[in-house]
Write an enzyme that holds these catalytic residues in place. Structure first.
Site, mmCIF file in Angstrom:
data_model
loop_
_atom_site.group_PDB
_atom_site.id
_atom_site.type_symbol
_atom_site.label_atom_id
_atom_site.label_comp_id
_atom_site.label_asym_id
_atom_site.label_seq_id
_atom_site.Cartn_x
_atom_site.Cartn_y
_atom_site.Cartn_z
ATOM 1 N N THR A 338 4.648 1.050 4.922
ATOM 2 C CA THR A 338 3.714 1.405 3.851
ATOM 3 C C THR A 338 2.603 2.334 4.334
ATOM 4 O O THR A 338 2.457 2.599 5.521
ATOM 5 C CB THR A 338 3.093 0.123 3.252
ATOM 6 N N ASP A 339 1.804 2.808 3.355
ATOM 7 C CA ASP A 339 0.716 3.757 3.637
ATOM 8 C C ASP A 339 -0.641 3.052 3.686
ATOM 9 O O ASP A 339 -1.674 3.648 3.383
ATOM 10 C CB ASP A 339 0.675 4.849 2.555
ATOM 11 N N SER A 364 -6.411 2.256 3.775
ATOM 12 C CA SER A 364 -5.568 3.160 2.989
ATOM 13 C C SER A 364 -5.389 4.433 3.790
ATOM 14 O O SER A 364 -6.368 5.101 4.118
ATOM 15 C CB SER A 364 -6.204 3.484 1.637
ATOM 16 N N ARG A 365 -4.142 4.770 4.133
ATOM 17 C CA ARG A 365 -3.900 5.954 4.951
ATOM 18 C C ARG A 365 -3.989 7.237 4.132
ATOM 19 O O ARG A 365 -3.910 8.332 4.684
ATOM 20 C CB ARG A 365 -2.537 5.830 5.652
ATOM 21 N N VAL A 366 -4.103 7.100 2.810
ATOM 22 C CA VAL A 366 -4.328 8.280 1.965
ATOM 23 C C VAL A 366 -5.822 8.554 1.864
ATOM 24 O O VAL A 366 -6.260 9.695 1.839
ATOM 25 C CB VAL A 366 -3.703 8.066 0.574
#
Length: 523
Positions: A338-339, A364-366
């Protein structure tokens, strides 16, 4: 009558041409053993992986093992209706599910058959449940927010359309509540939703459907249910059915939110099938391909280019941990796919923090790419402020004397935690969130007692949505989606008016408890 050789020749020639045209080729197999929802078959040498098989008594199965001289299949029906020696036929096609708008507002089982008592689904479109994920060149970067309506998530751990954000935590810490709030918050936002219940109690699924109906969210939602009482093969295939339904809408240019509740039970169902099929067990008795099980599911979430429809699938998989152990096999697998993850803390939940999001372990990698500019401007330092608070709070337990700066950090942190508390089914829009975050950033909340934070937050939302002056400022911010210097000052001035009203409600209010009197007089 003389025999005409020429006529006989023409008849024979015609028969040779038509030879074999009336023959229908079928390939049958025989059930060798059956039990626990798994059947071993002899024959069917040309069967495909994932192919739908037809057993007697309208029982269907799916090919999962291709062995030398035998086929391993899982049954999607009552295995007591199948016995040794039964003839099995190939269907020639893989397992499919109906797709399209006809599924909106419906509750279906793991293979797309309606179970809500509203009659058959009027859909002529079908898609195979197993499909390769979108390729690299078909994808776009995630840059548009998918609002959950939860202040603590949208401000600190934002989710973007096309992202895969894991919700992880112990049992009964509010994981499903976050997912349901996210679905309810999509009302009026042109986002379709799919909720996949894997191994849940049927009573729980009924409650969720009822809550979505009450909120008005069921009209754009499809529920796929494979309850705890159903066979492991149905629990195994249900999330693939859910994402297949979502992919049809993504191909039409729609944004879709898919919730998998939960993938821990999905992995257990797969382990059950794998062991019955005599696959080699590995770590924690899971088969070696359990990582591929979830990666091929979650990789199907994407934001695609206009050439491939221009839509998006946002995935919210849920994983249940044991005693907060995120280093176990299945949690680490899904974290790596997951991101980012939203980690829910049992200790926070028991202390009354709802939602019980652990901002230290959540990520959150975004990141800020999935936020409107106004929230990014006001909430950029929020995670750091909370991290400082938790670090200092640990030292403060020892009871040592604290300097003024440390005390201010601790007091500010307490107010942030209190203002981030949010009741279930009460989503907050991103514009309201930006206004609340401005009150936090400008440190105006320090003039109120901690117990007044919830009231003050509700008052702000009400004021900026109902009062004439507040509505004008709200509209200006909504149009711009960002703060400029003047708009920030105007909204801050309006917040100060609300602050003074709140202060008047406090008996024997003494500003000296919260800050310097000179600063208070400037409000």
């Amino acid at each position: 009558m003389a025999i005409n050789i020429k006529d006989i020749f023409e008849v024979i020639e015609q028969q040779i041409k038509n030879y074999g045209k009336d023959i229908v080729h079928t390939e049958d197999g025989t059930v060798v053993t059956v039990g626990d929802g798994v059947a071993m078959l002899y024959g069917l040498e040309n069967a495909m992986m994932g192919e739908l098989l037809i057993f007697p008594n309208n029982v269907y199965g799916m090919v999962l093992n291709l062995e030398e001289g035998a086929i391993g299949a899982v049954l999607m029906g009552d295995d007591s209706l199948v016995k040794e020696g039964d003839i099995v036929k190939r269907s020639g096609k893989v397992v499919e599910t109906p797709v399209g708008d006809a599924l909106l507002g419906r509750v279906v089982n793991a293979i797309g058959v309606p179970i809500d008592g509203k009659g058959p689904i009027d859909s002529k479109q079908f898609r195979p449940v197993e499909k390769m994920a979108s390729g690299v060149m078909a994808r776009k970067s995630v840059n548009e927010p998918l609002e959950t309506g939860i202040l603590g998530i949208d401000a600190i751990i934002p989710i973007g359309k096309g992202q895969r954000e894991l919700i992880i935590g112990d049992r009964q810490t509010g994981k499903t509540a976050i997912a349901i709030d996210a679905i309810i918050n999509q009302i009026g936002k042109n986002v379709k939703c799919v909720y996949v219940a894997i191994g849940q109690k049927e009573s729980t699924v009924v409650q969720i459907v009822e809550k979505l109906k009450q909120a008005g969210a069921m009209e754009f939602t499809t529920v796929v249910s494979a309850s705890a009482s159903e066979l492991a093969p149905l629990q195994y295939i249900s999330p693939y059915t859910g994402v297949t339904i979502a992919e049809e809408w993504m191909a039409q240019g729609d944004d879709v939110l898919v919730v998998y509740d939960d993938l821990s039970k999905h992995a257990v169902a797969y382990r059950t099938m794998a062991l019955l099929l005599r696959r080699a067990p590995g770590r924690e008795a899971y088969p070696g391909d359990v990582f591929y099980l979830h990666s091929r599911l979650l990789e199907r979430a994407a934001k695609v280019t206009s050439e491939f429809g221009g839509g998006s699938i946002t995935a919210l998989p849920i994983i249940e941990t044991q005693a907060g152990d995120i280093s176990a096999y299945i949690p680490t697998n899904v974290i790596s796919i997951t991101d980012g993850q939203i980690f829910l803390s049992e200790s926070s939940f028991k202390s009354g923090v709802r939602p019980a999001v652990d901002t230290g372990l959540s990520v959150s990698r975004v990141g800020s790419s999935a936020q409107i500019k106004a929230v990014r401007q006001m909430g950029g330092t929020l995670k750091l402020e909370l991290a400082q608070y938790y670090e200092l709070a640990a030292f403060a337990k020892f009871g040592s004397d604290l300097d003024e700066s440390t005390q201010q950090t601790l007091e500010h942190g307490k107010r942030i935690i209190e203002i981030l508390k949010q009741r279930q089914y009460r989503p907050i829009s991103q514009i309201d969130q930006a206004i609340i975050l401005l009150a936090i950033k400008s440190r105006l909340i320090k003039w109120l007692p901690v117990e007044f934070m919830s009231y003050f937050k509700d008052s702000l939302i009400h004021h900026f949505n109902k009062s004439p002056e507040g509505k004008k400022l709200w509209k200006r911010l909504d149009d711009a989606k960002a703060f400029d210097e003047k708009l920030e000052k105007d909204i801050e001035a309006e917040i100060k008016i609300m602050l003074k009203r709140a202060i008047k409600m406090i008996d024997k209010y003494d500003p000296n408890q919260y800050g310097k009197i000179e600063e208070y007089k400037k409000l």
